[in-house]
Design a protein around this motif. Structure first.
Motif, mmCIF file in Angstrom:
data_model
loop_
_atom_site.group_PDB
_atom_site.id
_atom_site.type_symbol
_atom_site.label_atom_id
_atom_site.label_comp_id
_atom_site.label_asym_id
_atom_site.label_seq_id
_atom_site.Cartn_x
_atom_site.Cartn_y
_atom_site.Cartn_z
ATOM 1 N N GLY A 51 0.827 -1.217 0.000
ATOM 2 C CA GLY A 51 0.000 0.000 0.000
ATOM 3 C C GLY A 51 0.856 1.261 0.000
ATOM 4 N N PHE A 52 1.992 1.197 0.672
ATOM 5 C CA PHE A 52 2.972 2.300 0.685
ATOM 6 C C PHE A 52 3.527 2.479 -0.727
ATOM 7 C CE2 PHE A 52 7.646 3.164 2.070
ATOM 8 C CZ PHE A 52 7.513 4.539 1.880
ATOM 9 N N GLN A 53 3.887 1.362 -1.357
ATOM 10 C CA GLN A 53 4.435 1.430 -2.718
ATOM 11 C C GLN A 53 3.417 2.066 -3.673
ATOM 12 O OE1 GLN A 53 5.156 -2.780 -3.190
ATOM 13 N NE2 GLN A 53 7.202 -2.680 -2.253
ATOM 14 N N MET A 54 2.136 1.741 -3.488
ATOM 15 C CA MET A 54 1.081 2.277 -4.360
ATOM 16 C C MET A 54 0.954 3.789 -4.235
ATOM 17 S SD MET A 54 -1.920 -0.507 -3.789
ATOM 18 C CE MET A 54 -1.521 -2.250 -3.821
ATOM 19 N N LEU A 55 1.263 4.329 -3.058
ATOM 20 C CA LEU A 55 1.126 5.769 -2.831
ATOM 21 C C LEU A 55 2.152 6.581 -3.627
ATOM 22 C CD1 LEU A 55 0.574 5.871 1.058
ATOM 23 C CD2 LEU A 55 -1.109 6.464 -0.691
ATOM 24 N N GLY A 56 3.216 5.942 -4.085
ATOM 25 C CA GLY A 56 4.266 6.638 -4.820
ATOM 26 C C GLY A 56 3.874 6.941 -6.260
ATOM 27 N N LYS A 57 4.887 7.382 -7.043
ATOM 28 C CA LYS A 57 4.604 7.795 -8.422
ATOM 29 C C LYS A 57 4.595 6.610 -9.384
ATOM 30 C CE LYS A 57 7.976 10.638 -8.283
ATOM 31 N NZ LYS A 57 9.053 11.547 -8.640
ATOM 32 N N SER A 58 5.444 5.625 -9.099
ATOM 33 C CA SER A 58 5.455 4.473 -10.004
ATOM 34 C C SER A 58 5.942 3.218 -9.304
ATOM 35 C CB SER A 58 6.369 4.755 -11.206
ATOM 36 O OG SER A 58 7.709 4.818 -10.768
ATOM 37 N N VAL A 59 5.521 2.087 -9.823
ATOM 38 C CA VAL A 59 6.018 0.794 -9.353
ATOM 39 C C VAL A 59 6.617 0.093 -10.570
ATOM 40 C CG1 VAL A 59 5.464 -1.369 -8.212
ATOM 41 C CG2 VAL A 59 4.193 0.705 -7.608
ATOM 42 N N ILE A 60 7.914 -0.144 -10.493
ATOM 43 C CA ILE A 60 8.657 -0.674 -11.633
ATOM 44 C C ILE A 60 9.029 -2.124 -11.335
ATOM 45 C CG2 ILE A 60 10.751 -0.354 -13.044
ATOM 46 C CD1 ILE A 60 10.648 2.594 -11.514
ATOM 47 N N ASP A 61 8.632 -3.007 -12.225
ATOM 48 C CA ASP A 61 8.971 -4.423 -12.039
ATOM 49 C C ASP A 61 9.674 -4.907 -13.312
ATOM 50 O OD1 ASP A 61 9.195 -7.048 -11.385
ATOM 51 O OD2 ASP A 61 7.059 -7.427 -11.065
#
Ligand code: GLN
Length: 491
Positions: free
Chosen positions: A333-343
């Motif tokens: 949920g913390f990661q989602m609050l950011g600008k992007s999630v890169i995998d």
């Protein structure tokens, strides 16, 4: 005091029959008598895990059972943990660490190797403890999974241990469940079943007696105990999310019920708090107004982020902020609050980038190594201690991290050596949004109070979740005493 069984396995006629709590209850009863007892579950499938003393990860149910036995959680208590990241694939954790991502078919092949890991852990526990209480998984009647089984009768046959079958009378069909389960077993498997436990009984026991007599005559095996339906227990649910909250307070907290929600026990303390009304908002449900919105952890951050967007959460979160509400994001949920999630490596699904909610100035990259640690520290926004644990693959970076949520010590066992506090998590400039990698942040009573105050509920009455859990374990143990006596009388 000794227990007449070196190894005793509890299997259920269905999932959720009460295996986890029964193992916990037996562990507590035996520990009270001074028996060196340890819980064990060969294979667990759950997204709710706990970090162990040896720096690995096991199912939450075994961590609860360890607490009941008076032991710190250890990876040998649950050597195989399957964490499903989609409907057909799962992360396979062996001895506490990620071994591979596999689909169900490949895992089926892998089970022969998994059994070796299971038996290694079992041997180590056998050498150290006098009694091993083993929990099965699902039901032994799943004959399609019997070949290479390591979770139920496959394990019982391998170590040659007796089995107690538990069935839940509250859901109905209890006699058919028991008779039908026995019918699906081979002769040698059936011979291992030393008796039955009828769980969650409420009503007039005299009306049940006829059924019990019939069952004993029909199967030739005894009903060892009828255990009562217990209300208001505060125990870690292994996998299923219990959304019912006994008392509803005035402070409204909502949590999107992400399809791959992980570590939902993060919310147990809030659910138990008398001033809080915590609601999980499921697929398609309207998003109500709230004082606090918490985005939970996720086994598939990008997938669940897409789900949040489809469900209209970005608008709801922005509206909530305009009205002065607070937001907490935990791990995924913390990661989602950011600008992007890169995998980039496709660690949680197809490789790619997903745009985040853009509420915190940070980005996250999924990395192959998993961070697993228990931590302790202090809140950055209040004079209060905090305890928690980290279980994630992602690494976040960006300006938002310069205003942390907590200051933590590296890992519990290294505290004595290192006194340098490390900044953890992030808060928005206006302090309305807080993100952290720490799970379990509401479990420490001081942190719970401080986080509630930060969220707008000042002077909340203290609540000690661990004390409630201990009391619940004692209650189930007391209620299980008749089973212990019946087991001793059998020998
Ligand atoms: N526990 C979590 O929420 C994990 C978050 C994310 N899936 C990661 O592995 O980084």
């Amino acid at each position: 005091m000794t227990f007449p069984y070196k190894t005793l396995m509890i299997q259920g006629t269905t999932s959720d029959a009460g295996k986890t709590t029964l193992v916990a209850a037996l562990c507590r009863l035996l520990a009270r008598r001074g028996v060196k007892v340890v819980p064990f579950k060969p294979q667990n499938m759950a997204l709710n895990s706990a970090v162990t003393v040896d720096g690995g990860e096991i199912g939450r149910g075994q961590a609860l059972q360890a607490m009941a036995a008076g032991l710190p959680p250890h990876t040998d208590m649950n050597p195989i943990l399957l964490k499903p990241s989609s409907d057909i694939g799962a992360q396979v954790i062996v001895h506490g660490h990620v071994r591979a991502d596999m689909n169900a078919r490949d895992y089926h092949q892998y089970k022969t190797t998994a059994m070796t890991a299971v038996l290694e852990s079992y041997q180590r526990l056998s050498a150290q403890y006098d009694a091993i209480i083993v929990e099965g998984a699902g039901s032994p009647a799943e004959i399609n999974l019997r070949d290479r089984d390591i979770a139920n009768m496959g394990f019982a046959e391998a170590v040659d241990c007796p089995v107690v079958l538990i069935a839940d009378i509250d859901r109905g069909g209890v006699f058919a469940h028991i008779v039908g389960t026995l019918d699906c077993l081979s002769d040698t498997e059936r011979a291992r079943v030393i008796g039955f436990v009828i769980n969650r009984f409420r009503g007039d026991i005299s009306l049940l007696q006829g059924g019990l007599d019939w069952l004993e005559a029909r199967t030739g095996k005894p009903v060892l105990a009828v255990l009562p339906y217990l209300h208001g227990l505060s125990l870690d649910a292994e996998d299923a999310i219990q959304s019912a909250q006994a008392t509803k307070g005035k402070f409204k907290v909502i949590v999107p019920l992400l399809p791959r929600i992980s570590n939902h026990t993060d919310f147990d303390a809030l659910r138990a708090h008398p001033a809080v009304d915590l609601q999980f908002i499921a697929f398609g449900q309207p998003i109500p107004a709230a004082d606090l919105i918490i985005l939970p952890g996720s086994k598939n951050t990008r997938g669940d982020l897409a789900w949040l967007k489809e469900q209209g959460w970005p608008d709801a979160l922005n509206r909530h902020l305009r009205y002065g509400g607070k937001i907490i994001g935990i791990c995924g949920g913390f990661q989602m609050l950011g600008k992007s999630v890169i995998d980039a490596h496709g660690i949680e699904g197809v490789a790619g980038v997903t745009e985040g909610l853009g509420l915190l100035d940070l980005d996250t990259q999924m990395a192959p190594d998993k961070h697993l640690k228990q931590v302790t520290g202090r809140c950055a926004f209040a004079d209060a201690s905090v305890d928690g644990y980290e279980i994630h693959m992602g690494i976040s970076y960006g300006a938002a991290l310069s205003k942390p949520a907590f200051f933590i010590q590296q890992a519990i066992e290294t505290i004595a050596l290192e006194s340098n506090a490390i900044a953890e998590g992030a808060r928005s400039a206006d302090d309305h949004i807080l993100g952290t990698y720490l799970h379990g942040i509401f479990d420490n009573p001081a942190a719970l109070r401080a986080l509630l105050a930060w969220s707008g509920l000042a002077n909340a009455v203290p609540l000690d979740l661990m004390a409630l859990r201990e009391a619940s374990i004692d209650r189930i143990a007391d209620a299980t005493l008749p089973l212990l006596q019946a087991l001793e009388n059998l020998r």
